[in-house]
Design an enzyme around this catalytic site. Structure first.
Site, PDB file in Angstrom:
ATOM      1  N   THR A  50       0.824  -1.211   0.000  1.00  0.00           N
ATOM      2  CA  THR A  50       0.000   0.000   0.000  1.00  0.00           C
ATOM      3  C   THR A  50       0.857   1.260   0.000  1.00  0.00           C
ATOM      4  OG1 THR A  50      -1.712  -1.189   1.224  1.00  0.00           O
ATOM      5  CG2 THR A  50      -1.834   1.214   1.262  1.00  0.00           C
ATOM      6  N   TYR A 138       6.408 -12.210   5.477  1.00  0.00           N
ATOM      7  CA  TYR A 138       5.187 -11.867   4.748  1.00  0.00           C
ATOM      8  C   TYR A 138       4.997 -12.846   3.599  1.00  0.00           C
ATOM      9  CZ  TYR A 138       2.036  -8.810   1.992  1.00  0.00           C
ATOM     10  OH  TYR A 138       0.999  -8.277   1.268  1.00  0.00           O
ATOM     11  N   LYS A 167       2.887 -12.858   8.485  1.00  0.00           N
ATOM     12  CA  LYS A 167       1.698 -12.280   7.866  1.00  0.00           C
ATOM     13  C   LYS A 167       1.288 -13.214   6.738  1.00  0.00           C
ATOM     14  CE  LYS A 167       0.075  -8.279   5.189  1.00  0.00           C
ATOM     15  NZ  LYS A 167       0.483  -7.000   4.565  1.00  0.00           N
TER      16      LYS A 167
END
Length: 219
Positions: A50, A138, A167
């Site tokens: 993001t 991640y 994550k």
């Protein structure tokens, strides 16, 4: 089992750019970050997907990292995305995050070049050894092209002491419980797939890593 440094809603701020110059808009970033903290986010995570981390120059990356950490000012924990296709640059970013006061760092596998398991381990371990910060691995197969299965994640964590968080963004809820069970509860798992958030919490996720607070921060 140690208490994880991150819990709850971990908010991902966008990296704003000035429409007239195309440069990073640091005053806007300060406002965005401050709004996320004031709205009740449990943690702030700059420089993920993001945050446009893949497309920033190193000077821009440093500015976003430092601005965000300075704006949060320790009010909530911070998780800085340090991933880069180069191990050397990932190490540099991790050290910048640590000097700036980050709570933890987050790493994707290297994209584009498909590494062997041994090469992946060396990449993660090299970055982990360069900092005392806890690391979040991640797993986002759609972005990185690499799917880190629960068995792989746990095997990496057994060899890398400060890899304490994962994550998981594959959208497969069963993986939350699998990672927790295979690690004996030593790994904290976080959801990175918005549609399965509720199911992820039911399966034992410690938190939800999401850009949704950028739209509805107080909700």
């Amino acid at each position: 089992m140690a208490t994880p440094p991150l819990n709850g809603i971990i908010s991902y701020p966008v990296t704003p750019f000035a429409a007239d110059t195309g440069e990073v808009d640091l005053p806007a970033l300060r406002r965005v970050t401050d709004e996320l903290v004031e709205a009740g986010s449990h943690a702030v995570a700059p420089l993920g997907s993001t945050g446009e981390s893949a497309y920033l120059s190193e000077a821009e990356w440093d500015a976003v990292c430092e601005t965000t950490l300075h704006t949060v000012a320790g009010r909530v924990p911070t998780l800085v995305g340090v991933a880069h296709w180069s191990t050397e640059t990932t190490v540099r970013r991790a050290r910048v995050a640590e000097r700036g006061g980050a709570t933890a760092i987050m790493m994707l596998p290297l994209a584009y070049w498909r590494l062997t398991p041994a090469e992946l381990e060396r990449h993660f371990a090299t970055v982990a050894e360069a900092t005392d910060l806890p690391m979040m691995l991640y797993n986002n197969p759609a972005t990185s092209g690499v799917d880190l299965l629960p068995e792989t994640v746990v095997a990496l964590a057994e060899k890398i002491p400060n890899l304490t968080m994962v994550k998981e963004s594959s959208g497969e809820v069963r993986r939350f419980q699998a990672i927790r069970e295979l690690s004996g509860g030593t790994l904290s798992v976080y959801n990175g797939n918005n549609p399965v958030a509720l199911d992820a919490f039911r399966a034992g996720a410690a938190g939800w890593c999401t850009a949704a607070p950028g739209l509805v921060p107080r909700w």
